[in-house]
Design a protein around this motif. Structure first.
Motif, PDB file in Angstrom:
ATOM      1  N   LEU A  19       0.820  -1.211   0.000  1.00  0.00           N
ATOM      2  CA  LEU A  19       0.000   0.000   0.000  1.00  0.00           C
ATOM      3  C   LEU A  19       0.856   1.263   0.000  1.00  0.00           C
ATOM      4  O   LEU A  19       0.529   2.249  -0.672  1.00  0.00           O
ATOM      5  CB  LEU A  19      -0.959  -0.005   1.191  1.00  0.00           C
ATOM      6  CG  LEU A  19      -2.093  -1.024   1.094  1.00  0.00           C
ATOM      7  CD1 LEU A  19      -2.778  -1.195   2.456  1.00  0.00           C
ATOM      8  CD2 LEU A  19      -3.094  -0.622   0.031  1.00  0.00           C
ATOM      9  N   VAL A  98      -7.664  -5.983   2.428  1.00  0.00           N
ATOM     10  CA  VAL A  98      -6.604  -6.407   1.520  1.00  0.00           C
ATOM     11  C   VAL A  98      -6.400  -7.902   1.726  1.00  0.00           C
ATOM     12  O   VAL A  98      -6.087  -8.357   2.827  1.00  0.00           O
ATOM     13  CB  VAL A  98      -5.282  -5.642   1.756  1.00  0.00           C
ATOM     14  CG1 VAL A  98      -4.150  -6.252   0.928  1.00  0.00           C
ATOM     15  CG2 VAL A  98      -5.452  -4.165   1.419  1.00  0.00           C
ATOM     16  N   HIS A 112      -7.167  -5.841  -3.475  1.00  0.00           N
ATOM     17  CA  HIS A 112      -7.570  -4.704  -2.652  1.00  0.00           C
ATOM     18  C   HIS A 112      -9.059  -4.434  -2.867  1.00  0.00           C
ATOM     19  O   HIS A 112      -9.488  -4.136  -3.973  1.00  0.00           O
ATOM     20  CB  HIS A 112      -6.735  -3.485  -3.059  1.00  0.00           C
ATOM     21  CG  HIS A 112      -6.907  -2.309  -2.156  1.00  0.00           C
ATOM     22  ND1 HIS A 112      -6.232  -1.141  -2.365  1.00  0.00           N
ATOM     23  CD2 HIS A 112      -7.652  -2.105  -1.046  1.00  0.00           C
ATOM     24  CE1 HIS A 112      -6.566  -0.270  -1.421  1.00  0.00           C
ATOM     25  NE2 HIS A 112      -7.429  -0.836  -0.630  1.00  0.00           N
TER      26      HIS A 112
END
Length: 118
Positions: A19, A98, A112
């Motif tokens: 991320l 996630v 995601h």
């Protein structure tokens, strides 16, 4: 420590790095409030994102998003409310999931799910 705990921690670390590479900024990891825990809290632009990370070694028993049930969502939302209060957050928020999947070669892949619940 149990193997599933080790896998969960590794998945959280991998998801966090993934991320961050996508432009998110990590604010907190494993934030606890009462019985609730939020795996990752990040910001993305002016958005506060609460992330539940789920590790799956395959999809035979289901996908990551299927393992965040109503009770778990309620706990995450309760902890998120406390975090927002403590940090005086005045902008938008989002709850994501996630999924971290390990394939047959041992490589890790991510899925995601933005705005997964509220």
């Amino acid at each position: 420590m149990a193997e599933h705990n080790d896998s969960g921690r590794l998945a959280e670390e991998l998801a966090s790095k993934w991320l961050i590479e996508k432009g998110f900024e990590l604010q907190e990891q494993n934030y606890r409030h009462g019985y609730a825990e939020i795996d990752l809290i990040l910001t993305y632009k002016k958005l506060l994102v609460f992330v539940e990370v789920k590790f799956r070694s395959g999809t035979g028993f289901g996908y990551a998003e299927e393992f965040v049930d109503y009770t778990k969502r309620k706990l995450i939302i309760k902890a998120a409310d406390q975090y927002i209060y403590e940090n005086n957050w005045d902008f938008d928020i989002r709850f994501d999931i996630v999924g971290v999947y390990r394939d047959r070669t041992g490589a890790y892949n991510f899925k995601h799910f933005e705005d997964a619940f509220y």
